[in-house]
Write a protein that holds these residues in place. Sequence first.
Motif, mmCIF file in Angstrom:
data_model
loop_
_atom_site.group_PDB
_atom_site.id
_atom_site.type_symbol
_atom_site.label_atom_id
_atom_site.label_comp_id
_atom_site.label_asym_id
_atom_site.label_seq_id
_atom_site.Cartn_x
_atom_site.Cartn_y
_atom_site.Cartn_z
ATOM 1 N N VAL A 116 -10.586 -3.491 -13.399
ATOM 2 C CA VAL A 116 -10.142 -2.784 -12.196
ATOM 3 C C VAL A 116 -10.727 -1.377 -12.124
ATOM 4 C CG1 VAL A 116 -8.131 -1.801 -11.019
ATOM 5 C CG2 VAL A 116 -8.031 -4.131 -11.911
ATOM 6 N N ARG A 152 -13.071 -0.473 -8.938
ATOM 7 C CA ARG A 152 -12.616 0.524 -7.966
ATOM 8 C C ARG A 152 -13.346 1.855 -8.101
ATOM 9 N NH1 ARG A 152 -7.794 0.293 -4.693
ATOM 10 N NH2 ARG A 152 -7.408 -1.917 -4.363
ATOM 11 N N LEU A 211 2.383 1.805 -3.403
ATOM 12 C CA LEU A 211 1.423 2.284 -4.394
ATOM 13 C C LEU A 211 1.067 3.750 -4.155
ATOM 14 C CD1 LEU A 211 -0.908 -0.846 -4.560
ATOM 15 C CD2 LEU A 211 0.739 -0.098 -6.292
ATOM 16 N N GLY A 269 -10.703 -7.713 -6.881
ATOM 17 C CA GLY A 269 -10.243 -7.254 -5.590
ATOM 18 C C GLY A 269 -10.399 -8.266 -4.474
ATOM 19 N N ALA A 272 -1.261 -3.230 -12.455
ATOM 20 C CA ALA A 272 -1.758 -4.562 -12.814
ATOM 21 C C ALA A 272 -1.590 -4.818 -14.304
ATOM 22 C CB ALA A 272 -3.218 -4.698 -12.408
ATOM 23 N N VAL A 314 -5.995 3.706 -2.268
ATOM 24 C CA VAL A 314 -4.977 3.834 -3.320
ATOM 25 C C VAL A 314 -5.672 4.249 -4.611
ATOM 26 C CG1 VAL A 314 -3.277 2.604 -4.717
ATOM 27 C CG2 VAL A 314 -3.459 2.113 -2.277
ATOM 28 N N ASP A 321 0.824 -1.206 0.000
ATOM 29 C CA ASP A 321 0.000 0.000 0.000
ATOM 30 C C ASP A 321 0.863 1.264 0.000
ATOM 31 O OD1 ASP A 321 -2.230 -1.574 0.027
ATOM 32 O OD2 ASP A 321 -2.686 -1.280 2.147
ATOM 33 N N VAL A 331 -1.268 -6.128 -5.059
ATOM 34 C CA VAL A 331 -1.638 -4.858 -5.708
ATOM 35 C C VAL A 331 -3.154 -4.786 -5.913
ATOM 36 C CG1 VAL A 331 -1.460 -3.537 -7.857
ATOM 37 C CG2 VAL A 331 0.598 -4.533 -6.828
ATOM 38 N N LEU A 332 -3.719 -5.857 -6.420
ATOM 39 C CA LEU A 332 -5.139 -5.851 -6.749
ATOM 40 C C LEU A 332 -6.036 -5.842 -5.509
ATOM 41 C CD1 LEU A 332 -5.029 -8.302 -9.762
ATOM 42 C CD2 LEU A 332 -5.640 -5.880 -9.852
ATOM 43 N N THR A 333 -5.507 -6.228 -4.361
ATOM 44 C CA THR A 333 -6.276 -6.211 -3.117
ATOM 45 C C THR A 333 -5.817 -5.069 -2.208
ATOM 46 O OG1 THR A 333 -4.772 -7.846 -2.138
ATOM 47 C CG2 THR A 333 -6.773 -8.683 -3.195
ATOM 48 N N ALA A 334 -5.196 -4.067 -2.781
ATOM 49 C CA ALA A 334 -4.643 -2.960 -2.003
ATOM 50 C C ALA A 334 -5.754 -2.123 -1.363
ATOM 51 C CB ALA A 334 -3.775 -2.076 -2.897
ATOM 52 N N VAL A 382 -3.533 1.396 -9.346
ATOM 53 C CA VAL A 382 -3.739 -0.059 -9.264
ATOM 54 C C VAL A 382 -3.928 -0.653 -10.654
ATOM 55 C CG1 VAL A 382 -5.258 -1.881 -8.399
ATOM 56 C CG2 VAL A 382 -4.692 0.068 -6.942
#
Length: 280
Positions: free
Chosen positions: A208, A212, A8, A108, A183, A174, A5, A167-170, A179
Amino acid sequence: MPDVDSSLFALGELPGIPEKIDAARAALTQLRWHEALRRRIPEAAAESRVRGAQASAALEGANIPVEVVRDVMRGAAQWPTDPDPVELVARGAVQATAESEHVRGLVGTAPLQALARLHVAAAGHLLETEQVGRPRRDEEGSAEFTDLGPAPAPAEVSARLDALSQVLTADPAVPALVVAAIAHAEVATVRPFLRGNGIVARALARAVVQARGLDPTGVAVLEAGHAAQGGPAYLGALAAYSTGSPQGLGLWLEHCADSLVAAARAGEQVCDAVRAGRLT
């Protein structure tokens, strides 16, 4: 990848990047208020996927008329029983772009599952069954994105995919652009699959930005935004990312931000066409 996190967030603060993020967010917010989206979001989103699939295929060198893509995606036509190489690539782009709509709830929460599903869509018709939906193994390589240098060895791929999952579950705070951009670049440069990496990378980024909340309607034509800058610019930005330097990472993020602004403009064109009833 320690403290993902924080890393990022730091990328989002590189010189010039906050302004680029704000510009992309403003463009996509403006798109969301288009008159056509008051009642016709599904129609506009479907057309965005049509144009996105066509642009994603074109970035792979498979140029096919958007009318053909539209007919296939709405079920009015089918791919030839004996497709040529261009049609094979285009089919993968169509299927993966369509699948992005179905995996956005997974990116995510179960990112590797989402990635596998996108790969099945992109390359299930190109590879042997046992090669689909899983990373490269043993001595398997990838002949894609050769301008970026040799693909990482399978042993490295596993570690990079673990990092990609982080990264994808940050943290939701963010910036979504960061993200999606990371990715996208990780899949394209790591090349975890034998084939279809570019198509999967762009479909993943599309999912994504929707998941998000940056483009919740799915009307921005993300792939057309990259294509608008040209294939050489796209590859050059990925090459810059692959250096791992702050300058290279910043260049890639700038490219992705500019692509999202262009994607929003392409989305507005979709909305105008929907409102005017110009789609066949």
